[in-house]
Design an enzyme around this catalytic site. Structure first.
Site, PDB file in Angstrom:
ATOM      1  N   LYS A 195       1.020  -1.287  -0.102  1.00 38.25           N
ATOM      2  CA  LYS A 195      -0.666  -0.001   0.396  1.00 38.25           C
ATOM      3  C   LYS A 195       1.026   1.534  -0.014  1.00 38.25           C
ATOM      4  CE  LYS A 195      -4.225  -1.944   0.139  1.00 38.25           C
ATOM      5  NZ  LYS A 195      -5.147  -1.305  -0.544  1.00 38.25           N
ATOM      6  N   SER A 247       0.744 -10.002  -0.460  1.00 36.47           N
ATOM      7  CA  SER A 247       0.466  -8.052  -0.418  1.00 36.47           C
ATOM      8  C   SER A 247       0.797  -8.321   1.191  1.00 36.47           C
ATOM      9  CB  SER A 247      -1.030  -8.928  -1.020  1.00 36.47           C
ATOM     10  OG  SER A 247      -1.251  -8.913  -0.573  1.00 36.47           O
TER      11      SER A 247
END
Lengths: 326, 326
Positions: A58, A309
């Site tokens: 992110k 992720s």
């Protein structure tokens, strides 16, 4: 940004510009070779975004966005809404860049994620999940904050696309790239980079069976929204977004070759395997792409890469996974 | 190799040659930023050797050695003796390079480490710990195997030195480098690279208090051997070697600035912090350098790097650490 049939799409040049813009604070994460549990000579190349300073990819999109409006952000501050990893990325960037930050978080966010944001000095506002986006926009309007959206934004997509750019540089022979999908920012950027650099590479989205709105959207050819009561059933708390964003959907339709789903047990088994055979600490959302490969849901022929992720895992859950109690 | 007062020492050129030789199979591991638990603005730069294909730095020295005698290794095979990570590195390299391998392991080696070696297709011979080096030499003599020693060898030291070379390239501003010590191959190579490239950088060895033969050797200025009954008390099973090797001792005397020790509790707390805040899976031996920084045993001023040497951890131990049951 390029346009296609009237719709704006991110281009490879946008992603390359993002890579340049974010290189001072974002880690060029390694590809870790994970042996297959049944066929040790087959390996998965895991793009370990869990190793980023805020434990997830992110940081890339958030920084690519903030860096383009830094003057306004310095003057007024920034606002973001997120259930976890995006919030933490924005708070960390604000801390590093000396910006005021307000983070709107849903009341269902895991406590360790809320604490991590507060520890970075950001103001946290907790709201019911359905209101979080509205509240972030409201704060931006009232105070002139720069709004850093979690996924439905071309700057965010270009930033996340640097994951795909790096995979292609590190593993040019790759045949298949597996990517977790939630709001769709990550897979949109990754697929753009991969298809621009090597169109024959397959890009496959992976989703929990219990939050399979993207899989249904892909099959039906239209953007479907799932009820929050449904998506919140999965242990993968980063993948509970009820629908793909509008911008991601345009990229998704154009570039994604297939969508597969994994069960809760498969996600937990992948977490365990990543921990013990890959030495990677991952949260459930971070393990879904690996789960699809490990359980042979996608063909394992050729050279396969998967995006791991994020790594913000609850210690109690990780301990249960290691003891095979879940 | 250079010489100093009649003793052969590894040079920077040896380490640079090793880096070239091993680059196709060894991962250039990232430096991971670990925030200090009490002072979140201070970070430790963790050189994550736990992410190597065989979970530890040992691959570097073993490959640098085998690559220089590949013809003989192809013809006759290779032999090595080790309690764990060196064994696994040699077995993995043999598998990748198509060589026959015999690994001599002590009867006290943890079962998961023995299984990992067998899974790679190597023949394992279990012997009492005190006899393992003798047996490896015996096998080499009888069968013409290439012997790949774990640490007391200049090729091994040069290979492990590539860890130091990479740290200096990735973090040129580093002021202090913390390195776990057991037989001394790793710290000898790292210190050689660091002191050659930036003599003002401090190199500090870290050892468990329960296996502190190197600390005692440093204080007394002579190479001391501890009884196995003593060194085997520590949970850090990779650091139970009773004394520094002869070659390592020469490098150690010349280049190491200080030796500090950590307690068992400090090691386990560092494992927990590396897992949760660093997203790194580490074995106890891999956590000692981080433990010294976390518990302020070394001054945390300036830019500090630590080698996180390995990640082959018993899942049951890691689960207990996460639950704070140990």
């Amino acid at each position: 940004m390029g346009t296609s049939e009237g719709t704006e799409l991110v281009t490879l040049a946008d992603i390359e510009a993002a890579a340049e813009r974010i290189s001072d604070l974002v880690l060029r994460t390694p590809l870790i070779q994970l042996p297959h549990p049944q066929h040790p000579d087959e390996v998965l190349h895991c793009k370990a975004e869990s190793l980023q300073p805020t434990s997830a990819f992110k940081l890339r999109g958030a920084y690519n966005t903030i860096a383009q409006v830094l003057d306004q952000a310095r003057e007024n501050g920034i606002v973001a809404q997120s259930s976890g990893n995006h919030a933490r990325a924005v708070a960390w960037l604000a801390h590093r860049l000396g910006l005021r930050a307000v983070i709107v978080m849903p009341d269902a966010a895991p406590l360790p994620k809320i604490d991590a944001v507060r520890a970075l000095g950001a103001d946290v506002e907790i709201v019911p999940s359905a209101l979080r986006d509205i509240r972030a926009h409201e704060l931006a309007e009232q105070h002139g904050y720069v709004h850093v959206p979690p996924y439905d934004d071309l700057r965010i997509i270009a930033g996340q696309g640097t994951v795909g750019l790096e995979i292609m540089q590190q593993l040019p022979e790759v045949d298949t790239v597996l990517v977790p999908v939630s709001g769709g920012g990550l897979i949109s950027g990754v697929a753009t980079a991969v298809k621009a650099l090597k169109p024959g590479t397959r890009v496959i989205a992976v989703e929990p069976e219990l939050a399979a709105d993207a899989a249904q959207s892909f099959r039906e050819g239209r953007r479907i929204t799932w009820e929050q009561e449904l998506t919140y059933r999965t242990v993968a708390d980063g993948l509970r977004t009820p629908a793909l964003g509008l911008h991601p959907w345009e990229h998704f339709k154009r570039y994604v070759d297939d969508v597969v789903t994994v069960t809760e047990d498969q996600i937990l088994a992948a977490m365990r395997h990543l921990t013990l055979a890959g030495r990677l600490v991952v949260e459930p959302s971070g393990a879904v792409a690996t789960a699809a490969w490990m359980h042979n849901i996608v063909p394992s022929t050729g050279t396969v890469a998967a995006v791991v992720s994020g790594g913000s895992v609850d210690p109690a859950l990780l301990a249960r996974v290691l003891r095979q109690e879940v």
